[in-house]
Design a protein around this motif. Structure first.
Motif, mmCIF file in Angstrom:
data_model
loop_
_atom_site.group_PDB
_atom_site.id
_atom_site.type_symbol
_atom_site.label_atom_id
_atom_site.label_comp_id
_atom_site.label_asym_id
_atom_site.label_seq_id
_atom_site.Cartn_x
_atom_site.Cartn_y
_atom_site.Cartn_z
ATOM 1 N N THR A 166 22.067 17.217 -38.015
ATOM 2 C CA THR A 166 20.667 17.532 -38.286
ATOM 3 C C THR A 166 20.058 18.337 -37.146
ATOM 4 O O THR A 166 19.288 19.277 -37.377
ATOM 5 C CB THR A 166 19.857 16.240 -38.509
ATOM 6 O OG1 THR A 166 20.511 15.451 -39.496
ATOM 7 C CG2 THR A 166 18.443 16.527 -38.945
ATOM 8 N N MET A 167 20.409 17.992 -35.903
ATOM 9 C CA MET A 167 19.893 18.717 -34.738
ATOM 10 C C MET A 167 20.377 20.165 -34.746
ATOM 11 O O MET A 167 19.609 21.086 -34.467
ATOM 12 C CB MET A 167 20.310 18.026 -33.442
ATOM 13 C CG MET A 167 19.686 16.661 -33.241
ATOM 14 S SD MET A 167 17.893 16.709 -33.140
ATOM 15 C CE MET A 167 17.687 17.391 -31.525
ATOM 16 N N LYS A 168 21.663 20.425 -35.083
ATOM 17 C CA LYS A 168 22.204 21.789 -35.119
ATOM 18 C C LYS A 168 21.584 22.587 -36.259
ATOM 19 O O LYS A 168 21.354 23.784 -36.136
ATOM 20 C CB LYS A 168 23.726 21.755 -35.247
ATOM 21 C CG LYS A 168 24.396 21.376 -33.941
ATOM 22 C CD LYS A 168 25.878 21.511 -34.035
ATOM 23 C CE LYS A 168 26.465 21.156 -32.668
ATOM 24 N NZ LYS A 168 27.899 21.268 -32.631
ATOM 25 N N ALA A 169 21.345 21.930 -37.400
ATOM 26 C CA ALA A 169 20.714 22.614 -38.525
ATOM 27 C C ALA A 169 19.305 23.079 -38.162
ATOM 28 O O ALA A 169 18.857 24.147 -38.587
ATOM 29 C CB ALA A 169 20.665 21.697 -39.736
ATOM 30 N N GLY A 170 18.602 22.317 -37.350
ATOM 31 C CA GLY A 170 17.254 22.685 -36.932
ATOM 32 C C GLY A 170 17.235 23.849 -35.971
ATOM 33 O O GLY A 170 16.240 24.562 -35.863
#
Length: 197
Positions: free
Chosen positions: A164-168
């Motif tokens: 989720t952090m990388k997608a953001g």
């Protein structure tokens, strides 16, 4: 109370702006909460449905005794000595003791008021806000008496997984703007520079 001459210029403008922010509706809420916690009337024989007004509310709290009793009801023993004297410095000491006890209880200093705000009626709006700040904090700290205002939020951390952090990180927010359709064509300001032989 010390005599203060009529303010002019910027000082007068600031004072008028502060007085204009005073809300009798908020004052009434603070008054009723104080009376409910202590079980007394701030101004005996006063109508419960009518706000006291800035001057009468200040006179009721000015000596600091009510505020000290309020703090001792919320957290017993937080103020050891309450001065019943009518001497100015003793009344101001009561207010200062209340402010220190409220800060020790957890109120932020920025939410509270200064002694002169109450004692000399310089900023009664901030006094009312300080009472509301204490009322909100009592709910958070587990006081079983009456409540005033909404309960303060608790710390609520967010935990996201790595995916989720990388997608953001791939999303460009609209706050950064957009460069679609941007070019420098047709941008001419004033007369063009020409070199002639």
């Amino acid at each position: 109370m010390a005599h203060r001459p009529h303010a002019y210029g910027l000082t007068g403008e600031v004072q008028r702006k502060i007085k204009g922010k005073y809300s009798e509706e908020l004052e009434q809420g603070a008054r009723l909460w104080i009376e409910a916690v202590l079980g007394i009337e701030l101004v005996p024989e006063a109508d419960q449905n009518t706000p006291l007004g800035e001057r009468a509310f200040q006179e009721a709290l000015r000596n600091g005794v009510i505020l000290c009793k309020l703090m001792n009801t919320i957290k017993p023993g937080s103020i050891r000595k309450i001065n019943e004297s009518t001497m100015a410095f003793k009344m101001m000491e009561n207010i200062e003791n209340f402010l220190k006890a409220a800060e020790a209880y957890g109120c932020k200093k920025i939410d509270l008021f200064q002694v002169v705000d109450l004692y000399e009626r310089q900023n009664m709006t901030q006094v009312v806000n300080g009472v509301y700040a204490l009322g909100r904090l009592t709910q958070k700290n587990g006081f079983q008496g009456p409540a005033l205002g909404p309960k303060e939020a608790d710390y609520n951390p967010r935990n996201f997984d790595e995916e989720t952090m990388k997608a953001g990180q791939t999303v460009i927010g609209l706050q950064a703007g957009s460069n679609r359709g941007a070019s420098q064509s047709g941008i001419n300001f004033g007369k063009t520079r020409s070199i002639l032989d």
